[in-house]
Enzyme design. Structure first.
Site, PDB file in Angstrom:
ATOM      1  N   ASP A  52     -55.452 -74.501  -6.853  1.00 35.20           N
ATOM      2  CA  ASP A  52     -56.887 -74.262  -6.685  1.00 35.20           C
ATOM      3  C   ASP A  52     -57.327 -74.631  -5.279  1.00 35.20           C
ATOM      4  OD1 ASP A  52     -57.114 -77.107  -6.717  1.00 35.20           O
ATOM      5  OD2 ASP A  52     -57.370 -77.096  -8.886  1.00 35.20           O
ATOM      6  N   HIS A 125     -58.977 -50.530  -4.346  1.00 37.01           N
ATOM      7  CA  HIS A 125     -59.000 -50.472  -5.809  1.00 37.01           C
ATOM      8  C   HIS A 125     -59.594 -51.755  -6.363  1.00 37.01           C
ATOM      9  CE1 HIS A 125     -55.005 -51.911  -4.393  1.00 37.01           C
ATOM     10  NE2 HIS A 125     -55.244 -52.887  -5.254  1.00 37.01           N
ATOM     11  N   ASP A 210     -56.184 -55.196   2.638  1.00 32.11           N
ATOM     12  CA  ASP A 210     -55.066 -54.778   1.815  1.00 32.11           C
ATOM     13  C   ASP A 210     -54.960 -53.253   1.782  1.00 32.11           C
ATOM     14  OD1 ASP A 210     -53.011 -55.582  -0.229  1.00 32.11           O
ATOM     15  OD2 ASP A 210     -54.291 -54.369  -1.541  1.00 32.11           O
ATOM     16  N   GLU A 240     -53.059 -54.471   6.708  1.00 31.97           N
ATOM     17  CA  GLU A 240     -51.708 -54.493   6.149  1.00 31.97           C
ATOM     18  C   GLU A 240     -51.081 -53.109   6.319  1.00 31.97           C
ATOM     19  OE1 GLU A 240     -49.222 -54.866   1.984  1.00 31.97           O
ATOM     20  OE2 GLU A 240     -51.323 -54.288   2.003  1.00 31.97           O
ATOM     21  N   ASP A 323     -45.309 -60.575  -0.072  1.00 34.09           N
ATOM     22  CA  ASP A 323     -44.800 -59.240  -0.378  1.00 34.09           C
ATOM     23  C   ASP A 323     -43.327 -59.065  -0.033  1.00 34.09           C
ATOM     24  OD1 ASP A 323     -47.027 -57.980  -1.515  1.00 34.09           O
ATOM     25  OD2 ASP A 323     -47.911 -57.583   0.438  1.00 34.09           O
ATOM     26  N   ASP A 367     -40.956 -60.715  -5.194  1.00 37.07           N
ATOM     27  CA  ASP A 367     -41.983 -61.024  -6.185  1.00 37.07           C
ATOM     28  C   ASP A 367     -41.403 -60.899  -7.608  1.00 37.07           C
ATOM     29  OD1 ASP A 367     -44.344 -61.228  -7.652  1.00 37.07           O
ATOM     30  OD2 ASP A 367     -44.984 -59.175  -7.201  1.00 37.07           O
TER      31      ASP A 367
END
Length: 483
Positions: A52, A125, A210, A240, A323, A367
Protein backbone atom coordinates in the site's frame (compact mmCIF):
# COMPACT_ATOMS: atom_id res chain seq x y z
CA UNK A 1 9.56 28.06 -17.66
CA UNK A 2 9.60 25.13 -20.09
CA UNK A 3 8.39 25.62 -23.67
CA UNK A 4 5.50 23.29 -24.46
CA UNK A 5 7.47 21.47 -27.15
CA UNK A 6 10.50 20.89 -24.90
CA UNK A 7 11.02 18.23 -22.21
CA UNK A 8 11.14 19.50 -18.63
CA UNK A 9 14.73 20.20 -17.62
CA UNK A 10 14.40 18.25 -14.36
CA UNK A 11 14.03 14.92 -16.15
CA UNK A 12 17.66 14.88 -17.32
CA UNK A 13 18.68 15.15 -13.67
CA UNK A 14 16.28 12.46 -12.48
CA UNK A 15 16.94 8.92 -11.32
CA UNK A 16 13.63 7.06 -11.17
CA UNK A 17 12.58 4.22 -8.92
CA UNK A 18 9.66 2.16 -10.23
CA UNK A 19 7.16 0.99 -7.61
CA UNK A 20 4.62 -1.78 -8.20
CA UNK A 21 2.35 -0.78 -5.29
CA UNK A 22 0.92 -4.18 -4.31
CA UNK A 23 4.39 -5.71 -4.07
CA UNK A 24 6.74 -3.01 -2.80
CA UNK A 25 5.86 -2.57 0.87
CA UNK A 26 2.96 -3.38 3.20
CA UNK A 27 2.48 -0.82 5.97
CA UNK A 28 3.12 -2.04 9.49
CA UNK A 29 0.10 -0.06 10.67
CA UNK A 30 -2.42 -0.86 7.94
CA UNK A 31 -5.50 -2.96 8.75
CA UNK A 32 -4.95 -6.62 7.94
CA UNK A 33 -6.92 -7.62 4.87
CA UNK A 34 -8.26 -11.18 4.60
CA UNK A 35 -7.17 -13.60 1.89
CA UNK A 36 -3.86 -11.93 1.11
CA UNK A 37 -1.07 -14.02 -0.35
CA UNK A 38 1.92 -14.54 1.89
CA UNK A 39 4.38 -11.74 1.19
CA UNK A 40 7.24 -14.12 0.41
CA UNK A 41 5.14 -16.65 -1.53
CA UNK A 42 5.59 -16.84 -5.31
CA UNK A 43 3.49 -14.12 -6.97
CA UNK A 44 0.33 -15.04 -8.87
CA UNK A 45 -1.70 -13.32 -11.55
CA UNK A 46 -4.75 -12.67 -9.38
CA UNK A 47 -3.59 -12.63 -5.77
CA UNK A 48 -3.03 -9.54 -3.65
CA UNK A 49 -0.09 -9.24 -1.29
CA UNK A 50 -1.35 -6.08 0.37
CA UNK A 51 1.31 -3.53 -0.48
CA UNK A 52 0.00 0.00 0.00
CA UNK A 53 0.95 3.66 -0.20
CA UNK A 54 1.42 3.83 3.56
CA UNK A 55 4.08 1.15 3.12
CA UNK A 56 5.71 3.23 0.40
CA UNK A 57 5.84 6.20 2.77
CA UNK A 58 7.59 4.05 5.36
CA UNK A 59 10.21 3.09 2.76
CA UNK A 60 10.77 6.47 1.10
CA UNK A 61 14.10 6.84 2.84
CA UNK A 62 15.25 3.64 1.14
CA UNK A 63 14.46 5.18 -2.24
CA UNK A 64 16.06 8.51 -1.40
CA UNK A 65 19.17 6.94 0.15
CA UNK A 66 19.54 4.71 -2.89
CA UNK A 67 20.10 7.98 -4.76
CA UNK A 68 16.77 8.28 -6.57
CA UNK A 69 14.89 11.58 -6.78
CA UNK A 70 11.76 10.50 -8.67
CA UNK A 71 9.27 7.63 -8.40
CA UNK A 72 7.28 6.08 -11.23
CA UNK A 73 4.22 4.30 -9.85
CA UNK A 74 2.36 1.55 -11.62
CA UNK A 75 -1.39 2.35 -11.50
CA UNK A 76 -2.85 3.37 -8.15
CA UNK A 77 -6.50 3.99 -9.05
CA UNK A 78 -9.36 1.83 -7.84
CA UNK A 79 -9.30 -1.46 -9.70
CA UNK A 80 -10.17 -5.13 -9.37
CA UNK A 81 -6.66 -6.39 -10.14
CA UNK A 82 -3.37 -6.44 -8.27
CA UNK A 83 -1.64 -4.51 -11.07
CA UNK A 84 -4.53 -2.03 -11.35
CA UNK A 85 -4.46 -1.68 -15.12
CA UNK A 86 -8.21 -2.54 -14.99
CA UNK A 87 -9.38 0.91 -13.85
CA UNK A 88 -12.72 1.22 -12.06
CA UNK A 89 -12.48 4.83 -10.90
CA UNK A 90 -9.96 7.25 -12.35
CA UNK A 91 -10.55 9.84 -9.65
CA UNK A 92 -10.11 7.62 -6.60
CA UNK A 93 -7.01 5.95 -5.21
CA UNK A 94 -7.64 2.26 -4.58
CA UNK A 95 -8.83 1.69 -0.98
CA UNK A 96 -6.51 -1.32 -0.68
CA UNK A 97 -3.64 1.12 -1.23
CA UNK A 98 -4.92 3.44 1.48
CA UNK A 99 -7.22 5.63 -0.61
CA UNK A 100 -6.90 9.35 -1.16
CA UNK A 101 -5.74 9.91 2.43
CA UNK A 102 -2.67 7.79 1.82
CA UNK A 103 -2.03 9.53 -1.51
CA UNK A 104 -2.09 12.97 0.11
CA UNK A 105 0.26 11.78 2.84
CA UNK A 106 2.55 10.28 0.19
CA UNK A 107 2.67 13.53 -1.75
CA UNK A 108 3.57 15.47 1.38
CA UNK A 109 6.27 12.98 2.36
CA UNK A 110 7.75 13.03 -1.14
CA UNK A 111 7.85 16.81 -1.20
CA UNK A 112 9.77 16.80 2.09
CA UNK A 113 12.39 14.59 0.43
CA UNK A 114 12.27 16.40 -2.93
CA UNK A 115 11.04 13.26 -4.68
CA UNK A 116 8.99 13.74 -7.84
CA UNK A 117 6.00 11.54 -8.65
CA UNK A 118 4.95 10.16 -12.05
CA UNK A 119 1.74 8.11 -12.27
CA UNK A 120 0.76 5.43 -14.76
CA UNK A 121 -2.14 6.53 -16.97
CA UNK A 122 -4.25 3.85 -18.67
CA UNK A 123 -6.39 5.75 -21.15
CA UNK A 124 -6.81 3.31 -24.02
CA UNK A 125 -9.13 1.03 -22.07
CA UNK A 126 -11.01 0.83 -18.78
CA UNK A 127 -12.54 -2.23 -17.09
CA UNK A 128 -15.83 -4.05 -16.78
CA UNK A 129 -16.20 -2.38 -13.40
CA UNK A 130 -15.80 1.14 -14.81
CA UNK A 131 -19.11 2.85 -14.09
CA UNK A 132 -19.97 3.89 -17.63
CA UNK A 133 -19.25 0.41 -19.00
CA UNK A 134 -21.10 -1.24 -16.13
CA UNK A 135 -24.13 0.91 -16.89
CA UNK A 136 -23.93 -0.34 -20.46
CA UNK A 137 -23.95 -3.92 -19.21
CA UNK A 138 -27.03 -3.23 -17.09
CA UNK A 139 -29.09 -1.10 -19.44
CA UNK A 140 -27.88 -2.16 -22.87
CA UNK A 141 -28.89 -0.02 -25.81
CA UNK A 142 -30.57 2.48 -23.46
CA UNK A 143 -27.27 3.40 -21.82
CA UNK A 144 -26.24 7.04 -22.27
CA UNK A 145 -22.65 5.80 -22.32
CA UNK A 146 -22.91 3.33 -25.21
CA UNK A 147 -20.89 5.51 -27.56
CA UNK A 148 -18.00 5.70 -25.08
CA UNK A 149 -17.03 2.22 -26.27
CA UNK A 150 -16.90 0.20 -29.47
CA UNK A 151 -20.00 -1.99 -29.22
CA UNK A 152 -20.55 -4.56 -31.93
CA UNK A 153 -23.65 -6.41 -30.71
CA UNK A 154 -26.38 -6.18 -28.09
CA UNK A 155 -26.82 -7.50 -25.53
CA UNK A 156 -23.23 -6.91 -24.50
CA UNK A 157 -21.60 -10.14 -23.31
CA UNK A 158 -18.79 -9.36 -20.87
CA UNK A 159 -18.70 -12.37 -18.55
CA UNK A 160 -19.46 -15.29 -20.85
CA UNK A 161 -16.91 -17.04 -22.96
CA UNK A 162 -13.99 -14.89 -24.07
CA UNK A 163 -14.86 -15.44 -27.72
CA UNK A 164 -18.39 -14.08 -27.11
CA UNK A 165 -17.03 -10.98 -25.42
CA UNK A 166 -14.44 -10.51 -28.14
CA UNK A 167 -17.18 -10.22 -30.75
CA UNK A 168 -19.48 -8.14 -28.53
CA UNK A 169 -17.19 -5.14 -28.07
CA UNK A 170 -13.66 -3.99 -28.76
CA UNK A 171 -11.18 -4.71 -25.99
CA UNK A 172 -7.44 -4.36 -25.64
CA UNK A 173 -5.86 -7.49 -27.15
CA UNK A 174 -9.36 -8.99 -27.13
CA UNK A 175 -9.28 -9.31 -23.31
CA UNK A 176 -12.91 -8.95 -22.11
CA UNK A 177 -11.82 -7.32 -18.84
CA UNK A 178 -10.38 -4.34 -20.78
CA UNK A 179 -13.06 -2.62 -22.91
CA UNK A 180 -11.49 -0.07 -25.23
CA UNK A 181 -12.55 3.56 -25.06
CA UNK A 182 -13.99 5.19 -28.16
CA UNK A 183 -11.79 8.25 -28.13
CA UNK A 184 -13.63 9.61 -31.17
CA UNK A 185 -16.52 10.28 -28.80
CA UNK A 186 -16.21 13.83 -27.47
CA UNK A 187 -17.56 12.98 -24.01
CA UNK A 188 -15.23 10.03 -23.50
CA UNK A 189 -12.33 12.06 -24.78
CA UNK A 190 -13.14 14.99 -22.48
CA UNK A 191 -13.42 12.60 -19.54
CA UNK A 192 -9.90 11.31 -20.14
CA UNK A 193 -8.53 14.82 -20.55
CA UNK A 194 -9.98 15.83 -17.19
CA UNK A 195 -8.35 12.79 -15.57
CA UNK A 196 -4.99 13.97 -16.85
CA UNK A 197 -5.59 17.47 -15.53
CA UNK A 198 -7.04 16.35 -12.18
CA UNK A 199 -3.97 14.51 -10.94
CA UNK A 200 -1.65 17.26 -12.13
CA UNK A 201 -3.76 19.57 -9.96
CA UNK A 202 -3.30 17.08 -7.13
CA UNK A 203 0.45 17.58 -7.40
CA UNK A 204 1.95 14.83 -9.54
CA UNK A 205 4.88 15.69 -11.80
CA UNK A 206 3.89 13.74 -14.87
CA UNK A 207 2.34 10.73 -16.56
CA UNK A 208 3.67 7.48 -17.93
CA UNK A 209 1.16 6.67 -20.69
CA UNK A 210 0.22 3.03 -21.12
CA UNK A 211 0.00 1.59 -24.68
CA UNK A 212 -0.43 5.05 -26.28
CA UNK A 213 -0.06 3.69 -29.81
CA UNK A 214 -3.42 1.97 -29.38
CA UNK A 215 -5.15 5.37 -29.43
CA UNK A 216 -5.30 6.41 -33.07
CA UNK A 217 -7.69 9.36 -32.72
CA UNK A 218 -6.11 12.30 -34.49
CA UNK A 219 -4.96 14.99 -32.10
CA UNK A 220 -5.71 13.04 -28.90
CA UNK A 221 -2.20 13.05 -27.45
CA UNK A 222 -1.52 16.57 -28.75
CA UNK A 223 -4.54 17.83 -26.81
CA UNK A 224 -3.55 15.80 -23.77
CA UNK A 225 -0.10 17.38 -23.78
CA UNK A 226 -1.46 20.88 -24.23
CA UNK A 227 -3.91 20.55 -21.38
CA UNK A 228 -1.54 18.85 -18.97
CA UNK A 229 1.28 21.30 -19.67
CA UNK A 230 -1.15 24.19 -19.24
CA UNK A 231 -1.65 22.94 -15.69
CA UNK A 232 2.08 22.41 -15.07
CA UNK A 233 4.65 23.61 -17.58
CA UNK A 234 7.18 21.15 -16.16
CA UNK A 235 4.96 18.07 -16.32
CA UNK A 236 6.70 15.04 -17.82
CA UNK A 237 4.97 12.82 -20.38
CA UNK A 238 6.62 9.51 -21.23
CA UNK A 239 5.06 6.94 -23.54
CA UNK A 240 5.23 3.16 -23.34
CA UNK A 241 6.54 2.56 -26.85
CA UNK A 242 8.77 -0.46 -27.31
CA UNK A 243 10.19 0.39 -30.71
CA UNK A 244 11.20 3.49 -32.63
CA UNK A 245 9.31 6.36 -30.97
CA UNK A 246 10.76 9.17 -33.07
CA UNK A 247 7.37 10.07 -34.49
CA UNK A 248 5.89 10.21 -30.98
CA UNK A 249 8.53 12.42 -29.41
CA UNK A 250 9.48 14.73 -32.27
CA UNK A 251 8.67 17.63 -32.64
CA UNK A 252 7.53 17.67 -29.00
CA UNK A 253 3.79 17.76 -29.58
CA UNK A 254 2.98 14.47 -27.83
CA UNK A 255 5.57 12.90 -25.52
CA UNK A 256 8.82 14.12 -24.01
CA UNK A 257 10.42 10.68 -24.16
CA UNK A 258 9.73 6.99 -24.22
CA UNK A 259 10.40 3.94 -22.09
CA UNK A 260 13.67 3.32 -23.88
CA UNK A 261 13.49 -0.42 -24.51
CA UNK A 262 15.63 -0.13 -27.62
CA UNK A 263 18.46 1.09 -25.41
CA UNK A 264 17.64 -1.67 -22.92
CA UNK A 265 18.14 -4.22 -25.67
CA UNK A 266 21.41 -2.65 -26.79
CA UNK A 267 22.84 -2.56 -23.26
CA UNK A 268 21.83 -6.11 -22.33
CA UNK A 269 22.98 -7.50 -25.69
CA UNK A 270 26.44 -6.06 -25.03
CA UNK A 271 26.81 -6.55 -21.28
CA UNK A 272 25.19 -9.97 -21.28
CA UNK A 273 26.45 -11.34 -24.59
CA UNK A 274 27.86 -14.44 -22.88
CA UNK A 275 25.16 -15.05 -20.29
CA UNK A 276 21.70 -14.15 -21.66
CA UNK A 277 18.95 -16.66 -20.88
CA UNK A 278 17.63 -17.10 -24.39
CA UNK A 279 14.43 -18.80 -23.25
CA UNK A 280 13.48 -15.66 -21.31
CA UNK A 281 14.85 -13.38 -24.02
CA UNK A 282 12.62 -15.01 -26.61
CA UNK A 283 9.53 -13.73 -24.80
CA UNK A 284 10.64 -10.10 -24.65
CA UNK A 285 9.10 -7.37 -26.78
CA UNK A 286 12.44 -5.83 -27.64
CA UNK A 287 15.32 -7.43 -29.56
CA UNK A 288 18.29 -9.07 -27.85
CA UNK A 289 21.40 -10.51 -29.47
CA UNK A 290 24.98 -11.28 -28.50
CA UNK A 291 26.66 -7.99 -29.42
CA UNK A 292 30.31 -6.95 -29.43
CA UNK A 293 31.52 -3.38 -28.90
CA UNK A 294 31.03 -2.44 -32.55
CA UNK A 295 27.43 -3.69 -32.43
CA UNK A 296 26.76 -1.73 -29.27
CA UNK A 297 28.32 1.43 -30.68
CA UNK A 298 26.23 1.12 -33.84
CA UNK A 299 23.06 0.74 -31.74
CA UNK A 300 23.94 3.90 -29.82
CA UNK A 301 24.57 5.82 -33.04
CA UNK A 302 21.26 4.56 -34.43
CA UNK A 303 19.36 5.84 -31.40
CA UNK A 304 21.18 9.14 -31.72
CA UNK A 305 19.96 9.41 -35.30
CA UNK A 306 16.34 8.73 -34.30
CA UNK A 307 16.10 11.23 -31.46
CA UNK A 308 17.34 14.82 -31.02
CA UNK A 309 19.65 15.14 -28.05
CA UNK A 310 17.09 16.92 -25.87
CA UNK A 311 14.76 13.95 -26.42
CA UNK A 312 17.51 11.48 -25.53
CA UNK A 313 17.90 13.28 -22.21
CA UNK A 314 14.18 12.80 -21.50
CA UNK A 315 13.95 9.06 -22.15
CA UNK A 316 13.25 6.68 -19.29
CA UNK A 317 16.28 4.38 -19.48
CA UNK A 318 15.40 1.05 -17.87
CA UNK A 319 16.91 -2.40 -17.60
CA UNK A 320 13.82 -4.10 -16.18
CA UNK A 321 10.15 -3.43 -15.53
CA UNK A 322 6.88 -5.10 -14.59
CA UNK A 323 6.46 -6.08 -18.25
CA UNK A 324 9.69 -8.07 -18.50
CA UNK A 325 11.40 -10.84 -16.62
CA UNK A 326 13.77 -9.63 -13.92
CA UNK A 327 16.89 -8.23 -15.55
CA UNK A 328 19.21 -10.47 -13.52
CA UNK A 329 17.25 -13.48 -14.70
CA UNK A 330 17.44 -12.30 -18.33
CA UNK A 331 21.21 -12.09 -17.80
CA UNK A 332 21.29 -15.69 -16.60
CA UNK A 333 22.06 -14.70 -13.01
CA UNK A 334 25.31 -13.01 -14.07
CA UNK A 335 25.78 -10.25 -11.47
CA UNK A 336 28.89 -8.82 -13.13
CA UNK A 337 26.96 -8.45 -16.39
CA UNK A 338 24.25 -6.53 -14.51
CA UNK A 339 26.83 -4.28 -12.88
CA UNK A 340 28.35 -3.43 -16.26
CA UNK A 341 24.88 -2.92 -17.77
CA UNK A 342 24.07 -0.56 -14.89
CA UNK A 343 27.28 1.37 -15.49
CA UNK A 344 26.19 1.95 -19.08
CA UNK A 345 22.64 2.84 -17.98
CA UNK A 346 23.90 5.48 -15.55
CA UNK A 347 26.47 7.07 -17.85
CA UNK A 348 24.47 7.35 -21.09
CA UNK A 349 22.00 10.18 -21.84
CA UNK A 350 18.54 9.76 -20.35
CA UNK A 351 16.97 9.27 -16.93
CA UNK A 352 17.87 5.90 -15.38
CA UNK A 353 15.00 3.92 -13.87
CA UNK A 354 15.42 1.15 -11.28
CA UNK A 355 12.64 -1.43 -11.05
CA UNK A 356 12.00 -2.14 -7.37
CA UNK A 357 14.15 -5.01 -6.14
CA UNK A 358 16.56 -5.02 -9.07
CA UNK A 359 19.02 -3.17 -6.84
CA UNK A 360 19.28 -6.21 -4.56
CA UNK A 361 19.30 -8.77 -7.35
CA UNK A 362 15.77 -10.16 -7.28
CA UNK A 363 15.19 -12.99 -9.73
CA UNK A 364 12.01 -13.90 -11.58
CA UNK A 365 10.58 -14.86 -14.92
CA UNK A 366 7.95 -13.04 -16.89
CA UNK A 367 4.67 -11.84 -15.35
CA UNK A 368 3.83 -12.75 -12.64
CA UNK A 369 7.34 -13.93 -11.77
CA UNK A 370 8.83 -10.45 -11.97
CA UNK A 371 6.30 -9.03 -9.50
CA UNK A 372 7.30 -10.63 -6.20
CA UNK A 373 7.11 -8.91 -2.84
CA UNK A 374 10.22 -6.97 -1.87
CA UNK A 375 11.95 -9.17 0.75
CA UNK A 376 12.42 -6.52 3.41
CA UNK A 377 12.76 -9.05 6.23
CA UNK A 378 15.10 -11.40 4.36
CA UNK A 379 18.33 -9.47 3.94
CA UNK A 380 20.19 -12.74 3.63
CA UNK A 381 18.81 -13.07 0.07
CA UNK A 382 19.94 -9.58 -0.92
CA UNK A 383 22.99 -9.17 -3.10
CA UNK A 384 24.73 -6.51 -1.02
CA UNK A 385 27.63 -6.13 -3.43
CA UNK A 386 25.21 -5.30 -6.24
CA UNK A 387 23.37 -2.89 -3.97
CA UNK A 388 26.62 -1.10 -3.18
CA UNK A 389 27.39 -0.88 -6.90
CA UNK A 390 24.01 0.68 -7.68
CA UNK A 391 24.43 3.18 -4.85
CA UNK A 392 27.87 4.12 -6.15
CA UNK A 393 26.46 4.67 -9.64
CA UNK A 394 23.62 6.89 -8.47
CA UNK A 395 26.14 8.91 -6.45
CA UNK A 396 28.39 9.19 -9.51
CA UNK A 397 25.58 10.44 -11.71
CA UNK A 398 24.20 12.81 -9.10
CA UNK A 399 27.66 14.30 -8.48
CA UNK A 400 28.57 15.03 -12.10
CA UNK A 401 26.28 17.16 -14.29
CA UNK A 402 28.26 16.09 -17.36
CA UNK A 403 26.83 12.58 -16.99
CA UNK A 404 23.30 13.97 -16.93
CA UNK A 405 23.46 16.56 -19.68
CA UNK A 406 26.72 16.17 -21.54
CA UNK A 407 27.08 15.44 -25.24
CA UNK A 408 27.88 11.84 -26.16
CA UNK A 409 30.56 10.54 -28.53
CA UNK A 410 31.80 6.98 -28.95
CA UNK A 411 35.59 7.34 -29.31
CA UNK A 412 36.84 3.75 -29.52
CA UNK A 413 35.81 0.12 -29.81
CA UNK A 414 37.91 -3.02 -29.61
CA UNK A 415 36.25 -6.43 -29.54
CA UNK A 416 34.33 -6.30 -26.25
CA UNK A 417 35.61 -2.86 -25.14
CA UNK A 418 33.75 0.37 -25.79
CA UNK A 419 34.94 3.84 -24.80
CA UNK A 420 32.78 6.95 -24.97
CA UNK A 421 33.10 10.57 -23.95
CA UNK A 422 30.53 12.81 -22.27
CA UNK A 423 31.26 16.54 -22.46
CA UNK A 424 29.55 19.63 -21.04
CA UNK A 425 31.36 22.93 -21.37
CA UNK A 426 34.80 22.43 -19.84
CA UNK A 427 33.80 19.19 -18.12
CA UNK A 428 34.75 15.94 -19.84
CA UNK A 429 34.59 12.32 -18.77
CA UNK A 430 35.58 9.07 -20.41
CA UNK A 431 33.67 5.86 -19.77
CA UNK A 432 35.23 2.50 -20.62
CA UNK A 433 33.43 -0.83 -20.39
CA UNK A 434 34.98 -4.20 -21.22
CA UNK A 435 32.34 -6.94 -21.18
CA UNK A 436 34.66 -9.71 -22.34
CA UNK A 437 36.71 -12.30 -20.47
CA UNK A 438 40.11 -11.26 -21.87
CA UNK A 439 41.73 -7.97 -20.99
CA UNK A 440 41.35 -5.38 -23.72
CA UNK A 441 43.09 -2.21 -24.90
CA UNK A 442 42.09 0.74 -27.06
CA UNK A 443 44.12 3.57 -28.59
CA UNK A 444 42.59 6.72 -30.02
CA UNK A 445 43.37 10.35 -30.72
CA UNK A 446 42.10 12.89 -28.20
CA UNK A 447 43.30 16.16 -26.75
CA UNK A 448 43.81 15.40 -23.05
CA UNK A 449 46.77 15.20 -20.69
CA UNK A 450 45.47 14.37 -17.21
CA UNK A 451 42.82 12.16 -15.65
CA UNK A 452 41.11 11.51 -12.34
CA UNK A 453 39.38 8.23 -11.64
CA UNK A 454 35.75 8.79 -10.66
CA UNK A 455 34.54 5.18 -10.62
CA UNK A 456 35.93 1.69 -11.14
CA UNK A 457 39.45 0.82 -12.22
CA UNK A 458 41.42 0.78 -15.43
CA UNK A 459 44.55 2.05 -17.04
CA UNK A 460 44.67 5.34 -18.90
CA UNK A 461 47.76 7.04 -20.35
CA UNK A 462 48.31 10.09 -22.55
CA UNK A 463 50.97 10.56 -25.18
CA UNK A 464 51.07 13.65 -27.41
CA UNK A 465 47.46 13.78 -28.53
CA UNK A 466 46.66 10.10 -28.16
CA UNK A 467 45.07 8.13 -25.36
CA UNK A 468 45.53 4.49 -24.42
CA UNK A 469 42.95 2.63 -22.35
CA UNK A 470 43.75 -0.74 -20.76
CA UNK A 471 40.92 -2.65 -19.10
CA UNK A 472 40.93 -5.85 -17.11
CA UNK A 473 38.42 -8.60 -18.01
CA UNK A 474 34.78 -7.67 -17.38
CA UNK A 475 35.48 -4.27 -15.90
CA UNK A 476 34.47 -0.64 -16.18
CA UNK A 477 35.87 2.76 -15.32
CA UNK A 478 34.98 6.43 -15.46
CA UNK A 479 37.59 9.17 -15.58
CA UNK A 480 37.43 12.93 -15.51
CA UNK A 481 39.87 14.21 -18.13
CA UNK A 482 41.36 17.60 -18.91
CA UNK A 483 44.11 19.27 -20.84
Amino acid sequence: MTAINQPPAWVADAIFYQVFPDRFARSSGAPTQPYLEAWDAPPTNRGYKGGDLWGVIERLDWIAELGCNAIYFNPIFQSASNHRYHTHDYFRVDPLLGGDEAFDALMAACRERELRIVLDGVFNHASRGFFQFNDLLETGEASPWRDWFHINTFPVEAYGRDDEAATSYAAWWGIPALPKFNTENSQAREFLMTVGEHWIDRGIDGWRLDVPEEISTEGFWEEFRTRVRHKNQDAYLVGEIWGDAGGWTVPGTRFDGTMNYLLTGAILSFAGARSIDWDLAGKLNYPLSAADADGFAEAIRHLGAIYPFETQLAHLNLLGSHDTARVLSILGGDVKALELASLLQFTLPGAPSIYYGDEIGLLGGHDPGSRAGFPWDMEEVWNHELLDTIRSLTALRNSHPVLRGGALQVVATASSLVVFERSLGEDRVLVAVNTGEPASNANFEMTATTSETLWGAGGITFDGGSVRIAMAPRSGAVWKISG
